[in-house]
Design a protein around this motif. Structure first.
Motif, short mmCIF file in Angstrom:
data_model
loop_
_atom_site.label_atom_id
_atom_site.label_comp_id
_atom_site.label_asym_id
_atom_site.label_seq_id
_atom_site.Cartn_x
_atom_site.Cartn_y
_atom_site.Cartn_z
N LEU A 86 0.80 -1.23 0.00
CA LEU A 86 0.00 0.00 0.00
C LEU A 86 0.84 1.28 0.00
O LEU A 86 0.31 2.38 -0.01
CB LEU A 86 -0.94 0.01 1.22
CG LEU A 86 -2.05 -1.04 1.19
CD1 LEU A 86 -2.75 -1.15 2.53
CD2 LEU A 86 -3.08 -0.71 0.12
N MET A 87 2.17 1.12 0.02
CA MET A 87 3.03 2.31 0.00
C MET A 87 2.99 2.98 -1.37
O MET A 87 2.91 2.29 -2.40
CB MET A 87 4.49 1.92 0.28
CG MET A 87 4.72 1.35 1.65
SD MET A 87 4.66 2.62 2.90
CE MET A 87 4.35 1.64 4.35
N PRO A 88 3.07 4.31 -1.42
CA PRO A 88 3.07 4.98 -2.74
C PRO A 88 4.23 4.50 -3.60
O PRO A 88 5.35 4.35 -3.10
CB PRO A 88 3.25 6.46 -2.36
CG PRO A 88 2.83 6.56 -0.94
CD PRO A 88 3.15 5.25 -0.30
N PRO A 89 3.99 4.28 -4.89
CA PRO A 89 5.05 3.73 -5.75
C PRO A 89 6.28 4.62 -5.87
O PRO A 89 7.38 4.13 -6.14
CB PRO A 89 4.35 3.56 -7.11
CG PRO A 89 3.04 4.27 -7.01
CD PRO A 89 2.72 4.45 -5.58
N HIS A 90 6.09 5.95 -5.65
CA HIS A 90 7.26 6.83 -5.81
C HIS A 90 8.12 6.90 -4.54
O HIS A 90 9.10 7.62 -4.52
CB HIS A 90 6.80 8.24 -6.22
CG HIS A 90 5.85 8.87 -5.26
ND1 HIS A 90 4.50 8.67 -5.33
CD2 HIS A 90 6.06 9.68 -4.19
CE1 HIS A 90 3.90 9.35 -4.35
NE2 HIS A 90 4.83 9.96 -3.65
N TRP A 91 7.77 6.16 -3.51
CA TRP A 91 8.58 6.17 -2.29
C TRP A 91 9.77 5.21 -2.43
O TRP A 91 9.59 4.05 -2.82
CB TRP A 91 7.75 5.73 -1.09
CG TRP A 91 6.96 6.84 -0.45
CD1 TRP A 91 6.70 8.07 -0.97
CD2 TRP A 91 6.30 6.78 0.82
NE1 TRP A 91 5.94 8.80 -0.10
CE2 TRP A 91 5.67 8.04 1.02
CE3 TRP A 91 6.18 5.82 1.82
CZ2 TRP A 91 4.94 8.33 2.16
CZ3 TRP A 91 5.46 6.12 2.94
CH2 TRP A 91 4.85 7.36 3.12
N ASP A 92 10.93 5.71 -2.06
CA ASP A 92 12.11 4.84 -2.00
C ASP A 92 12.31 4.52 -0.52
O ASP A 92 12.86 5.31 0.23
CB ASP A 92 13.30 5.65 -2.57
CG ASP A 92 14.60 4.91 -2.42
OD1 ASP A 92 14.57 3.70 -2.15
OD2 ASP A 92 15.66 5.56 -2.56
N VAL A 93 11.82 3.33 -0.08
CA VAL A 93 11.81 3.02 1.35
C VAL A 93 13.06 2.22 1.72
O VAL A 93 13.39 1.23 1.07
CB VAL A 93 10.55 2.20 1.72
CG1 VAL A 93 10.48 1.98 3.23
CG2 VAL A 93 9.29 2.90 1.23
N ARG A 94 13.78 2.68 2.75
CA ARG A 94 14.98 1.96 3.19
C ARG A 94 14.79 1.47 4.62
O ARG A 94 14.27 2.21 5.46
CB ARG A 94 16.20 2.89 3.15
CG ARG A 94 16.46 3.41 1.77
CD ARG A 94 17.71 4.24 1.73
NE ARG A 94 17.84 4.84 0.41
CZ ARG A 94 18.90 5.52 0.03
NH1 ARG A 94 19.90 5.71 0.86
NH2 ARG A 94 18.97 6.04 -1.19
N ASP A 95 15.28 0.25 4.89
CA ASP A 95 15.19 -0.29 6.25
C ASP A 95 16.40 0.13 7.07
O ASP A 95 17.53 0.06 6.60
CB ASP A 95 15.11 -1.82 6.21
CG ASP A 95 13.73 -2.25 5.75
OD1 ASP A 95 12.74 -1.77 6.33
OD2 ASP A 95 13.64 -3.03 4.79
N VAL A 96 16.13 0.56 8.30
CA VAL A 96 17.22 0.96 9.19
C VAL A 96 17.00 0.25 10.52
O VAL A 96 15.90 0.35 11.08
CB VAL A 96 17.22 2.49 9.41
CG1 VAL A 96 18.32 2.88 10.36
CG2 VAL A 96 17.38 3.22 8.09
#
Ligand code: SF4
Length: 768
Positions: A740-750
């Protein structure tokens, strides 16, 4: 070809003789309902040579225009010589007290029907009968004879001023039309997605269909949607535009967009309808005894004429116009809406059956609808379509009525009857799929009788309206859309008829208008919202737009911290550390968003304890407008020292506020935003639950994530904005949230604090 203007017989008669005071709308509606029954009873008594409910219509050429006058007469008799017209008016008053010429508009209605029938049949004589009747059978009859030429003269005398008014409205349209045709987009260039959005809105209105549009924050939805709709207005696909918004900020954005277009030559009359309590001219609202309601119809026409020459009719302009003419500004704004090109208002003027503008939304119209922040619509509609009856409140009001009217008054007795079915001493909390029949019947009886008792005490008047509403909702109750939520409250029972599925109602409302565009930054998953908001028909369109801003300007970091209810106390320190790290990485203003006031306050206290010299502020519940402005005023551009504002997800600061560029540098969002457990949410979950856990998602996951995305959407508002979003919760790693995250988000795990600091440091360094 001559243009034909249509007008109903009733509207023409009322226009000719409009005078008198405002009547509370709910009471007028109750009289109308009774009116149908009263009419039928009298029509059945007529000889068979009379025809009941007869449609009558004729085109009347006057001064180069054509007026089509039409209506349905209560009963008529016609032969070659003579026309007879019966006009029935049901009333709660004693008909014996009504004098022959008390209501000239009623005579005018009969005269217009008689004139049209004489012209249609060639008859030379006519009789108009006027009957005032009460439901208990008491009536008063009057009659008057006329010649055909005399009636024609009267018809012309009624029609000419009406056409003069129509000519004023037409003149405005003729002035506005070429400017609509020549209108260009009000900015130098379109942002990515704006042209597509404007096109989708235009097509929806041209096809009289719906468009559901998900467009990221900052894309410029207001200007794009208005531009598309105004083009449709210019080409005549819609007659006017209603821009619906749930917030003041949305209203202002629409007003500003129109002002910008006016600067570029557009002639457009935009009206903002502001809530009654906000524009009321009295210190304490009291419509029954208000001088601005008394004689309202004697004075309003002049104000309406003046309003035709004002293009920006915002709250202040309407208020000053109302003051000059000594009129209620709220009612005046509703009347002005009939000639405005764009009406900016809350959802309830279209969707709430109690306050919606019947003149446009009770039957088919060609109004174009723009629904801003459409993700709010379903929840708002649930509230609008639900009703509550509280035994505790009734008991309190009964004590009040006793003091005013005595123990034996009819109202006190009636209240006692209703109270008997609201005994909660042995009741338990319950959610039923069936309507509690005994309570519904008692409420219906109360609603019918109480109105005729004409209460005057404002609290009791309000209660009577509420029971009437409860009774209406009981009439709509079906198990596939409603639940009855019953709960003991002291010794009494409280019953809420709760609409958990408003989709059929929304769909029906949309099907009556001339096209609608519903848009928001958060409509994921789209199929779910399309079916919830009634935009899943064959002709309907769905559009998902990408963010127009550089992807690298937003850094989204996911932190796997356990923040479920059981873990909150244990991880409070870690959460505070993460927020502090965000604020220390670069001076700026930051939001720390929490799912509840309790959690937010706990985190704020811990933060203050750990860093007493940091700048930190915290939202309070029910902040007045001034306090809100002061809170937002703390977000200074480019601050030297960081400010952290602790706020609640879904609240006034997490949605609808605009903090562009360096007024906001980041947001830490704690939890996935799931709404708190409630009777209503659980009922929704149970109802929609299926093998795929769809009920849980609809009741909790989607609304939760929507609040998260709304808060995150505050960070990037323009091309130049850079900022960070921290998602703090283990659950963000689950597949359903990832999807469900917006496709333009670059999500990084920290995972570690040191990594978080390194990521933040690197991000801000890249932008320097
Ligand atoms: S001015 Fe205020 S009190 Fe008077 S009719 Fe309008 S809303 Fe009611």
């Amino acid at each position: 070809m001559q243009k034909i203007h249509s007008v109903s017989v009733r509207a023409l008669a009322e226009f000719a003789f409009e005078k008198g005071d405002l009547i509370p709308a709910a009471r007028a509606a109750a009289q109308m309902r009774d009116g149908v029954r009263g009419h039928q009873a009298l029509q059945e008594l007529l000889p068979s040579s009379w025809r009941a409910e007869t449609p009558v219509s004729r085109d009347i050429p006057i001064d180069g225009r054509v007026l089509r006058v039409h209506g349905r007469a209560d009963a008529v008799y016609t032969d070659r010589e003579l026309v007879r017209v019966l006009e029935i008016k049901t009333t709660v008053r004693d008909p014996g007290g009504i004098l022959k010429y008390d209501y000239p508009a009623h005579w005018a209605q009969g005269e217009i029907y008689a004139a049209l029938l004489c012209m249609n049949t060639g008859a030379q004589r006519a009789e108009v009968r006027l009957t005032y009747a009460r439901l208990d059978g008491k009536k008063r009859e009057y009659s008057e004879d006329y010649n055909a030429w005399e009636l024609e003269e009267r018809l012309m005398a009624y029609a000419r001023p009406y056409l003069a008014w129509i000519a004023t409205v037409d003149d405005w349209k003729e002035l506005s039309k070429p400017t609509l045709d020549e209108l260009t987009f009000p900015f130098e260039a379109y942002r990515d997605g704006q042209r597509e959005m404007a096109g989708a809105v235009y097509r929806a209105m041209k096809r009289h269909a719906n468009a559901l549009i998900e467009a990221p924050t900052g894309i410029g939805k207001t200007a794009a949607s208005l531009f598309g709709a105004l083009k449709a207005l210019g080409e005549g696909h819609v007659t006017s535009i209603f821009y619906l918004t749930a917030r003041t900020t949305g209203r202002r954005a629409a007003e500003d967009a129109l002002a910008l277009m006016r600067e570029r030559g557009l002639a457009i009359r935009g009206l903002t309808i502001t809530a009654k309590e906000k524009v009321c001219l009295l210190e304490k609202q009291d419509c029954m005894g208000c001088p601005y309601a008394a004689g309202y119809y004697d004075r309003r026409r002049e104000a309406l004429r003046e309003a035709m020459h004002v293009e920006q009719l915002d709250a202040e302009a309407v208020r000053s116009l109302a003051l000059r003419h000594e009129l209620c500004p709220f009612e005046l704004s509703l009347d002005i809406s009939e000639t405005a090109d764009v009406v900016i208002c809350d959802y309830n003027y279209v969707f709430d059956p109690r306050v919606r503008l019947k003149r446009y939304f009770d039957s088919k119209s060609r109004v174009g609808l723009l629904v801003d922040e459409a993700h709010n619509l379903a929840d708002r509609a649930r509230d609008m379509l639900s009703a509550e009856l509280s035994g505790k409140r009734l008991a309190e009001l009964r004590s009040l009525a006793r003091r005013f009217e005595g123990d034996d008054s009819p109202m006190v007795k009636l209240m006692g009857e209703l109270l008997r079915v609201l005994d909660g001493r042995e009741a338990e909390q319950e959610c039923a799929s069936e309507l509690p029949g005994e309570i519904a019947l008692a409420a219906k009886r109360f609603a019918e009788i109480a109105d005729e008792l004409e209460p005057v005490e404002p609290d009791i008047v309000d209660f009577v309206y509420d029971v009437q509403w409860f009774s209406r909702i009981a009439g709509r109750f079906t198990p596939d859309a409603y639940r009855a939520l019953m709960a003991p409250e002291d010794r009494y029972l409280s019953v809420r008829l709760w609409c958990f599925d408003p989709s059929a109602y929304i769909k029906k409302t949309l099907s009556r208008v001339g096209g609608a565009a519903l848009f928001s930054a958060t409509l994921a998953p789209m199929e779910y919202y399309a079916s919830l908001l009634g935009a899943d028909g064959e002709a309907d369109a769905q559009l998902q737009l990408q963010s127009p801003f550089p992807r690298e300007n937003l850094r989204v970091l996911r932190m796997p911290v356990a923040v479920g209810t059981k873990d909150r106390e244990r991880t409070l320190g870690a959460v505070a550390q993460i927020i502090h790290a965000m604020a220390q990485a670069r001076p700026g203003n930051y939001l720390a968003c929490f799912p509840s006031y309790a959690y937010m306050t706990q985190a704020f206290r811990r933060y203050r304890l750990l860093w007493p010299y940091d700048e930190a502020i915290c939202q309070e519940s029910a902040m007045p407008e001034k306090a809100r402005q002061a809170f937002i005023g703390r977000f200074l551009p480019a601050p030297e020292k960081s400010l952290v504002a602790f706020i609640v997800l879904g609240g006034v600061f997490a949605e609808g506020v605009d903090l562009p560029e360096d007024r906001l540098s980041g947001a830490a969002i704690v939890t996935v935003g799931i709404p708190q457990l409630s009777f209503e949410r659980e009922a929704l979950r149970e109802q929609l639950d299926d093998a795929d856990d769809g009920g849980y998602d609809a009741a909790y996951t989607y609304p939760g994530l929507r609040r998260v995305l709304q808060a995150a959407g505050r960070v990037i508002r323009t091309e130049r904005d850079r900022g960070v979003v921290l998602l703090i919760d283990m659950r963000y790693r689950q597949e359903k949230y990832r999807a469900l995250m917006p496709p333009h988000w670059d999500v990084r795990d920290v995972k570690k604090m040191s990594d978080l600091k390194a990521e933040l440091g690197a991000f801000w360094k890249e932008g320097d």
